[in-house]
Design an enzyme around this catalytic site. Structure first.
Site, PDB file in Angstrom:
ATOM      1  N   ASP A   1      23.422  33.753 -32.181  1.00 19.39           N
ATOM      2  CA  ASP A   1      24.216  33.342 -31.009  1.00 19.39           C
ATOM      3  C   ASP A   1      25.034  32.088 -31.346  1.00 19.39           C
ATOM      4  OD1 ASP A   1      25.080  32.844 -28.390  1.00 19.39           O
ATOM      5  OD2 ASP A   1      23.157  32.021 -27.750  1.00 19.39           O
TER       6      ASP A   1
ATOM      7  N   THR B   1      26.233  31.793 -18.011  1.00 19.02           N
ATOM      8  CA  THR B   1      25.368  31.880 -16.822  1.00 19.02           C
ATOM      9  C   THR B   1      24.998  30.501 -16.268  1.00 19.02           C
ATOM     10  OG1 THR B   1      23.608  32.289 -18.423  1.00 19.02           O
ATOM     11  CG2 THR B   1      24.335  34.162 -17.141  1.00 19.02           C
TER      12      THR B   1
ATOM     13  N   ASP C   1      37.817  30.309 -31.827  1.00 18.27           N
ATOM     14  CA  ASP C   1      38.776  29.556 -32.648  1.00 18.27           C
ATOM     15  C   ASP C   1      40.007  30.431 -32.811  1.00 18.27           C
ATOM     16  OD1 ASP C   1      39.968  27.780 -34.553  1.00 18.27           O
ATOM     17  OD2 ASP C   1      37.983  27.182 -35.255  1.00 18.27           O
TER      18      ASP C   1
ATOM     19  N   LYS D   1      16.463  35.376 -30.772  1.00 21.73           N
ATOM     20  CA  LYS D   1      17.836  34.874 -30.730  1.00 21.73           C
ATOM     21  C   LYS D   1      17.857  33.501 -31.398  1.00 21.73           C
ATOM     22  CE  LYS D   1      19.891  32.915 -27.163  1.00 21.73           C
ATOM     23  NZ  LYS D   1      20.573  31.707 -27.677  1.00 21.73           N
TER      24      LYS D   1
ATOM     25  N   LYS E   1      28.484  31.969 -30.767  1.00 17.58           N
ATOM     26  CA  LYS E   1      29.597  31.899 -29.792  1.00 17.58           C
ATOM     27  C   LYS E   1      30.892  31.373 -30.415  1.00 17.58           C
ATOM     28  CE  LYS E   1      26.681  31.097 -25.698  1.00 17.58           C
ATOM     29  NZ  LYS E   1      25.387  30.669 -26.272  1.00 17.58           N
TER      30      LYS E   1
ATOM     31  N   PRO F   1      42.344  33.317 -34.291  1.00 16.69           N
ATOM     32  CA  PRO F   1      41.871  34.618 -34.770  1.00 16.69           C
ATOM     33  C   PRO F   1      41.560  34.677 -36.270  1.00 16.69           C
ATOM     34  CG  PRO F   1      43.613  34.933 -33.167  1.00 16.69           C
ATOM     35  CD  PRO F   1      43.534  33.451 -33.401  1.00 16.69           C
TER      36      PRO F   1
ATOM     37  N   ARG G   1      13.305  29.680 -22.044  1.00 17.23           N
ATOM     38  CA  ARG G   1      12.281  28.788 -21.506  1.00 17.23           C
ATOM     39  C   ARG G   1      11.188  29.478 -20.689  1.00 17.23           C
ATOM     40  NH1 ARG G   1      17.045  24.800 -19.797  1.00 17.23           N
ATOM     41  NH2 ARG G   1      17.994  26.868 -19.721  1.00 17.23           N
TER      42      ARG G   1
HETATM   43  O1  C5P Z   1      15.921  29.061 -21.573  1.00 14.32           O
HETATM   44  P1  C5P Z   1      16.880  30.139 -21.129  1.00 14.32           P
HETATM   45  O2  C5P Z   1      16.205  31.467 -20.864  1.00 14.32           O
HETATM   46  O3  C5P Z   1      17.797  29.679 -20.030  1.00 14.32           O
HETATM   47  O4  C5P Z   1      17.787  30.368 -22.443  1.00 14.32           O
HETATM   48  C1  C5P Z   1      18.900  31.181 -22.428  1.00 14.32           C
HETATM   49  C2  C5P Z   1      19.440  31.266 -23.810  1.00 14.32           C
HETATM   50  O5  C5P Z   1      20.571  32.132 -23.777  1.00 14.32           O
HETATM   51  C3  C5P Z   1      19.927  29.935 -24.381  1.00 14.32           C
HETATM   52  O6  C5P Z   1      19.654  29.962 -25.782  1.00 14.32           O
HETATM   53  C4  C5P Z   1      21.426  29.957 -24.149  1.00 14.32           C
HETATM   54  O7  C5P Z   1      22.144  29.296 -25.155  1.00 14.32           O
HETATM   55  C5  C5P Z   1      21.733  31.455 -24.214  1.00 14.32           C
HETATM   56  N1  C5P Z   1      22.909  31.908 -23.470  1.00 14.32           N
HETATM   57  C6  C5P Z   1      23.078  31.693 -22.123  1.00 14.32           C
HETATM   58  N2  C5P Z   1      24.214  32.122 -21.483  1.00 14.32           N
HETATM   59  C7  C5P Z   1      25.136  32.789 -22.149  1.00 14.32           C
HETATM   60  C8  C5P Z   1      24.965  33.022 -23.519  1.00 14.32           C
HETATM   61  C9  C5P Z   1      23.813  32.585 -24.145  1.00 14.32           C
HETATM   62  O8  C5P Z   1      22.211  31.115 -21.490  1.00 14.32           O
HETATM   63  N3  C5P Z   1      26.201  33.248 -21.498  1.00 14.32           N
END
Ligand code: C5P
Length: 237
Positions: free
Chosen positions: A59, A120, A64, A32, A61, A66, A212
């Site tokens: 990713d 999340t 803005d 990603k 995201k 349409p 991470r």
């Molecule tokens: O380090 P970790 O496992 O928390 O990383 C999660 C990754 O997923 C990050 O790159 C974050 O930007 C992405 N992400 C997220 N929640 C979302 C969409 C993407 O944590 N809803």
């Protein structure tokens, strides 16, 4: 689409990401690419990753008006990545135009469009008190997933804890991409709604995003393999 684990390459520059992938022999794993790396390296990075055999979730995201999102997606489609995303909170029209742009840029429809429901990193208090969005997180996430489904998205980014209900509401083919994944021994960092790969598998997640728990592990290759094992063992660890 395969039940993959995408490793989040949350590095400030490609040199560091490349070193990480090579040092830990994570050759050809799905990756990603987020804003941090893409804004530094640009579209050339996607070409580099494709040449190295990685599937790519870009990713960015988008959120803005349409027309702007449609035009951006038309350009993004030319990169030929596997997954791209928008914020579902941008609304149904924006999601529909995003899909239109993707198909205009690549009529093969290879790139899947995913909508972010509720990040999340947010919890109930942030949603209700800071953002003043009423209702619980799950019902908001399910509502946004339905909106995305009705407007042509192929799936959503959601928490594992919402994936089952989203599948019920939107159908089994509607993809659930779940970040907030932690191996048993990892901490939570800034994520509030976390789950293990095994729990994710049992709860209707189609694709995992792990940052991470792998990139900061003492042994990232072992952590990746552990995550794959839990994921493919259907949570029977
Ligand atoms: O380090 P970790 O496992 O928390 O990383 C999660 C990754 O997923 C990050 O790159 C974050 O930007 C992405 N992400 C997220 N929640 C979302 C969409 C993407 O944590 N809803």
């Amino acid at each position: 689409m395969n039940k993959d684990i995408y490793v989040a390459l949350d590095f400030p520059e490609w040199k560091m990401a490349e070193q990480f992938l090579d040092q830990h022999e994570l050759y050809g794993v799905p990756v990603k690419v987020g804003m941090e790396l893409f804004y530094r390296e640009g579209p050339q990075l996607i070409e580099t990753l494709k040449q190295r055999g990685h599937n790519i979730f870009l990713d960015l995201k988008l959120h803005d008006i349409p027309t702007t999102v449609m035009r951006a997606m038309r350009n993004i489609a030319a990169l030929g990545v596997d997954i791209v995303n928008v914020h579902a909170l941008g609304g149904g029209d924006m999601i529909a135009r995003a899909k239109e742009g993707l198909l205009a840029g690549d009529p093969s429809g290879h790139t899947k469009l995913i909508a972010v429901t509720i990040l999340t990193s947010m919890d109930q208090t942030v949603l209700n008190e800071a953002l003043r969005i009423p209702g619980d997180i799950t019902s908001n996430a399910v509502h946004l997933a339905k909106l995305a489904n009705q407007h042509g998205a192929d799936g959503v980014v959601c928490s594992v804890h919402e994936a089952t209900e989203i599948k019920v509401a939107c159908g089994t083919d509607f993809l659930t991409v779940t970040p907030g994944i932690r191996l048993k021994e990892s901490g939570h960092d800034d994520q509030k709604r976390v789950a293990t790969p095994g729990f994710a598998r049992d709860n209707g997640a189609d694709i995992l995003v792990i940052g991470r728990s792998i990139t900061k592990a003492a042994n990232p290759k072992k952590a990746y393999e552990q995550a794959m094992k839990e994921w493919s063992n259907n949570g029977m660890e």
